[in-house]
Design a protein around this motif. Structure first.
Motif, PDB file in Angstrom:
ATOM      1  N   GLY A 199     -16.082  -9.021  -1.816  1.00  0.00           N
ATOM      2  CA  GLY A 199     -16.204  -8.879  -2.993  1.00  0.00           C
ATOM      3  C   GLY A 199     -17.362  -9.580  -3.601  1.00  0.00           C
ATOM      4  O   GLY A 199     -17.663 -10.722  -3.116  1.00  0.00           O
ATOM      5  N   SER A 258      -4.853  -1.656  -1.011  1.00  0.00           N
ATOM      6  CA  SER A 258      -5.687  -0.199  -0.847  1.00  0.00           C
ATOM      7  C   SER A 258      -6.704  -0.136  -1.851  1.00  0.00           C
ATOM      8  O   SER A 258      -6.472  -0.691  -3.160  1.00  0.00           O
ATOM      9  CB  SER A 258      -4.651   0.985  -0.504  1.00  0.00           C
ATOM     10  OG  SER A 258      -3.789   1.124  -1.969  1.00  0.00           O
ATOM     11  N   GLN A 259      -7.666   1.004  -1.696  1.00  0.00           N
ATOM     12  CA  GLN A 259      -8.566   1.170  -2.983  1.00  0.00           C
ATOM     13  C   GLN A 259      -7.744   1.809  -3.970  1.00  0.00           C
ATOM     14  O   GLN A 259      -7.884   1.634  -5.160  1.00  0.00           O
ATOM     15  CB  GLN A 259      -9.544   2.288  -2.355  1.00  0.00           C
ATOM     16  CG  GLN A 259     -10.496   2.595  -3.532  1.00  0.00           C
ATOM     17  CD  GLN A 259     -11.309   1.210  -3.840  1.00  0.00           C
ATOM     18  OE1 GLN A 259     -11.884   0.638  -2.781  1.00  0.00           O
ATOM     19  NE2 GLN A 259     -11.329   0.891  -5.028  1.00  0.00           N
ATOM     20  N   GLU A 260      -6.682   2.670  -3.761  1.00  0.00           N
ATOM     21  CA  GLU A 260      -5.779   3.055  -4.768  1.00  0.00           C
ATOM     22  C   GLU A 260      -5.046   2.140  -5.712  1.00  0.00           C
ATOM     23  O   GLU A 260      -4.829   2.302  -7.003  1.00  0.00           O
ATOM     24  CB  GLU A 260      -4.504   3.929  -4.120  1.00  0.00           C
ATOM     25  CG  GLU A 260      -3.815   4.903  -5.051  1.00  0.00           C
ATOM     26  CD  GLU A 260      -2.758   5.511  -4.231  1.00  0.00           C
ATOM     27  OE1 GLU A 260      -2.041   6.240  -4.880  1.00  0.00           O
ATOM     28  OE2 GLU A 260      -2.466   5.302  -3.097  1.00  0.00           O
ATOM     29  N   LEU A 291      -6.534  -1.132  -5.954  1.00  0.00           N
ATOM     30  CA  LEU A 291      -7.853  -1.718  -6.608  1.00  0.00           C
ATOM     31  C   LEU A 291      -8.135  -0.854  -8.072  1.00  0.00           C
ATOM     32  O   LEU A 291      -8.648  -1.540  -8.698  1.00  0.00           O
ATOM     33  CB  LEU A 291      -8.997  -2.004  -5.596  1.00  0.00           C
ATOM     34  CG  LEU A 291      -8.667  -2.859  -4.421  1.00  0.00           C
ATOM     35  CD1 LEU A 291      -9.661  -2.779  -3.480  1.00  0.00           C
ATOM     36  CD2 LEU A 291      -8.384  -4.240  -4.812  1.00  0.00           C
ATOM     37  N   ASP A 292      -7.807   0.281  -7.701  1.00  0.00           N
ATOM     38  CA  ASP A 292      -8.289   0.914  -8.882  1.00  0.00           C
ATOM     39  C   ASP A 292      -7.346   1.295 -10.280  1.00  0.00           C
ATOM     40  O   ASP A 292      -7.616   1.856 -11.165  1.00  0.00           O
ATOM     41  CB  ASP A 292      -8.595   2.501  -8.517  1.00  0.00           C
ATOM     42  CG  ASP A 292      -9.779   2.575  -7.674  1.00  0.00           C
ATOM     43  OD1 ASP A 292     -10.540   1.787  -7.569  1.00  0.00           O
ATOM     44  OD2 ASP A 292      -9.935   3.563  -6.687  1.00  0.00           O
ATOM     45  N   LYS A 307     -14.432 -10.593  -7.205  1.00  0.00           N
ATOM     46  CA  LYS A 307     -13.766  -9.496  -7.779  1.00  0.00           C
ATOM     47  C   LYS A 307     -13.530  -8.697  -6.389  1.00  0.00           C
ATOM     48  O   LYS A 307     -14.489  -8.383  -5.535  1.00  0.00           O
ATOM     49  CB  LYS A 307     -14.800  -8.655  -8.507  1.00  0.00           C
ATOM     50  CG  LYS A 307     -14.144  -7.286  -9.059  1.00  0.00           C
ATOM     51  CD  LYS A 307     -15.006  -6.480  -9.963  1.00  0.00           C
ATOM     52  CE  LYS A 307     -14.176  -5.547 -10.674  1.00  0.00           C
ATOM     53  NZ  LYS A 307     -15.182  -4.735 -11.838  1.00  0.00           N
ATOM     54  N   THR A 308     -12.226  -8.436  -6.255  1.00  0.00           N
ATOM     55  CA  THR A 308     -11.941  -7.893  -4.886  1.00  0.00           C
ATOM     56  C   THR A 308     -12.377  -6.472  -4.454  1.00  0.00           C
ATOM     57  O   THR A 308     -12.399  -5.615  -5.615  1.00  0.00           O
ATOM     58  CB  THR A 308     -10.301  -7.965  -4.903  1.00  0.00           C
ATOM     59  OG1 THR A 308      -9.737  -9.112  -4.882  1.00  0.00           O
ATOM     60  CG2 THR A 308      -9.704  -7.313  -3.353  1.00  0.00           C
ATOM     61  N   ASP A 309     -12.731  -6.064  -3.633  1.00  0.00           N
ATOM     62  CA  ASP A 309     -13.079  -4.808  -2.902  1.00  0.00           C
ATOM     63  C   ASP A 309     -12.079  -4.494  -1.490  1.00  0.00           C
ATOM     64  O   ASP A 309     -11.279  -5.436  -1.509  1.00  0.00           O
ATOM     65  CB  ASP A 309     -14.680  -4.575  -2.807  1.00  0.00           C
ATOM     66  CG  ASP A 309     -15.148  -5.405  -1.635  1.00  0.00           C
ATOM     67  OD1 ASP A 309     -14.228  -6.075  -0.723  1.00  0.00           O
ATOM     68  OD2 ASP A 309     -16.553  -5.490  -1.405  1.00  0.00           O
ATOM     69  N   ILE A 310     -12.389  -3.581  -0.912  1.00  0.00           N
ATOM     70  CA  ILE A 310     -11.890  -3.078   0.110  1.00  0.00           C
ATOM     71  C   ILE A 310     -11.750  -3.783   1.355  1.00  0.00           C
ATOM     72  O   ILE A 310     -11.102  -3.831   2.261  1.00  0.00           O
ATOM     73  CB  ILE A 310     -12.085  -1.591   0.353  1.00  0.00           C
ATOM     74  CG1 ILE A 310     -10.893  -0.653   1.242  1.00  0.00           C
ATOM     75  CG2 ILE A 310     -13.251  -1.449   1.069  1.00  0.00           C
ATOM     76  CD1 ILE A 310      -9.623  -0.896   0.408  1.00  0.00           C
ATOM     77  N   GLY A 363     -10.219  -4.148 -12.898  1.00  0.00           N
ATOM     78  CA  GLY A 363     -10.092  -4.334 -11.484  1.00  0.00           C
ATOM     79  C   GLY A 363      -8.773  -5.634 -10.919  1.00  0.00           C
ATOM     80  O   GLY A 363      -8.091  -6.113 -11.839  1.00  0.00           O
ATOM     81  N   ARG A 368       0.934  -1.192   0.104  1.00  0.00           N
ATOM     82  CA  ARG A 368      -0.137  -0.066   0.144  1.00  0.00           C
ATOM     83  C   ARG A 368       0.710   1.326  -0.090  1.00  0.00           C
ATOM     84  O   ARG A 368       0.580   2.314  -0.461  1.00  0.00           O
ATOM     85  CB  ARG A 368      -0.909  -0.196   1.338  1.00  0.00           C
ATOM     86  CG  ARG A 368      -1.965  -1.317   1.208  1.00  0.00           C
ATOM     87  CD  ARG A 368      -2.333  -1.444   2.737  1.00  0.00           C
ATOM     88  NE  ARG A 368      -3.305  -0.412   3.364  1.00  0.00           N
ATOM     89  CZ  ARG A 368      -4.418  -0.317   3.433  1.00  0.00           C
ATOM     90  NH1 ARG A 368      -5.180  -1.487   3.009  1.00  0.00           N
ATOM     91  NH2 ARG A 368      -5.364   0.560   3.994  1.00  0.00           N
TER      92      ARG A 368
END
Length: 310
Positions: free
Chosen positions: A143, A90-92, A94-95, A135-138, A100, A65
């Motif tokens: 997900g 981190s979301q950063e 993941l984006d 699908k991975t999320d935070i 994705g 991260r």
């Protein structure tokens, strides 16, 4: 299709191999090498070794991260795949990839979210488990689900056996799912959080065998850890293989019922444990017959919970 693969242990190697045959793997991200052998030499992780064999660039970040964002961006992946990587993204991160991050998880989600789903399934005596592509999320394995495949757990499966089976199932399912996901045929389905259970990391104390429990429960701990620990004659004894058998009469839990030739039977809260492979303190792992050939064990002796009261 450009793919970045994130994984560390042997469980993830079949998925890496499958991706290598199916897409352009532009990087493999692994945990830093932390294990050492008895001579103090660093032991490289299984994914790192395999990636180097395949000529895939390897990246290792102490904290992805913090340290990995710019490197991952520079690799410009279309999609990222995680499989037993060992760090939370981190979301950063993941984006970064337009498609994705997909994860290969060793359970039928939402059951057994967390880092030890295979071990927990065995310890809890599950009859079925499986693999989920999500699908991975935070969140921690929260997900949306893309696909899953169930697998029967055989009564003689120990953690190593189930790891191997599920790693191969996961690799095959990953490729099939990736094709359907990219074509738009597979639509992510949200998990039902109300059905979720957790699979937190194992603690060493959980391997300490409690013979007041049922023989099946004691054996399941051994299956899930790959071994169980108890105390015999004031020293540690590890049990690697055992069977749960019917009750052998009225005996206090932990009492040796039989110790002759290849039979080493210990009473439990219900039923008894027939030990077939074990390791005494300072000795090598061995079959029960070899152990009893060198150690004279008497019926009535006691196996205690490691560190417990005498």
């Amino acid at each position: 299709m450009r793919v970045v693969f994130l994984g560390t242990p042997e469980f993830a190697v079949p998925s890496l191999d499958a991706l290598y045959e199916h897409a352009e793997v532009v990087g493999a991200v692994c945990q830093p090498d932390r294990e050492r052998d008895r001579k103090g030499r660093i032991i490289e992780g299984a994914v790192k070794r395999r990636a180097e064999e395949l000529g895939i660039p390897v990246y290792q970040f102490e904290k992805i991260r913090r340290d990995g964002v710019e490197t991952l961006r520079a690799l410009a992946p279309d999609v990222m795949i995680t499989c037993a990587y060992g760090q939370i993204l981190s979301q950063e991160i993941l984006d970064i990839a337009p498609l994705g991050v997909l994860n290969v998880h060793g359970s039928v989600l939402p059951k057994y979210r967390g880092s030890a789903p295979i071990q927990r399934a065995l310890i809890n005596g599950e009859k079925k488990t499986g693999v989920t592509i999500m699908k991975t999320d935070i969140g921690m394995d929260t997900g949306a689900i893309l696909s899953m495949k169930e697998l029967e757990i055989n009564g003689d499966d120990y953690v190593g056996d189930l790891y191997e089976k599920l790693s191969c199932v996961g690799a095959d399912l990953l490729i099939k799912t990736l094709d359907g996901y990219l074509s738009g045929e597979i639509i992510p389905v949200p998990q039902n959080d109300a059905l979720a259970t957790q699979a937190p990391p194992l603690k060493k104390e959980e391997a300490y065998l409690d013979f007041t429990r049922s023989a099946e429960s004691v054996r399941n701990v051994i299956r899930g850890f790959g071994y169980g620990v108890c105390e015999f004659r004031d020293e540690q004894l590890k049990i690697y293989r055992a069977e749960a058998i019917d009750d052998c009469g009225e005996n206090t839990a932990g009492t040796v019922v039989t110790a002759v030739k290849h039979d080493f039977i210990v009473a439990c809260g219900s039923g008894a444990l027939a030990i077939s492979e074990l390791q005494a303190c300072g000795k090598k792992r061995m079959k029960t017959a070899d152990f009893l050939n060198g150690v004279h064990v008497m019926p009535g002796e006691i196996l205690r919970k490691f560190g417990g009261n005498r």
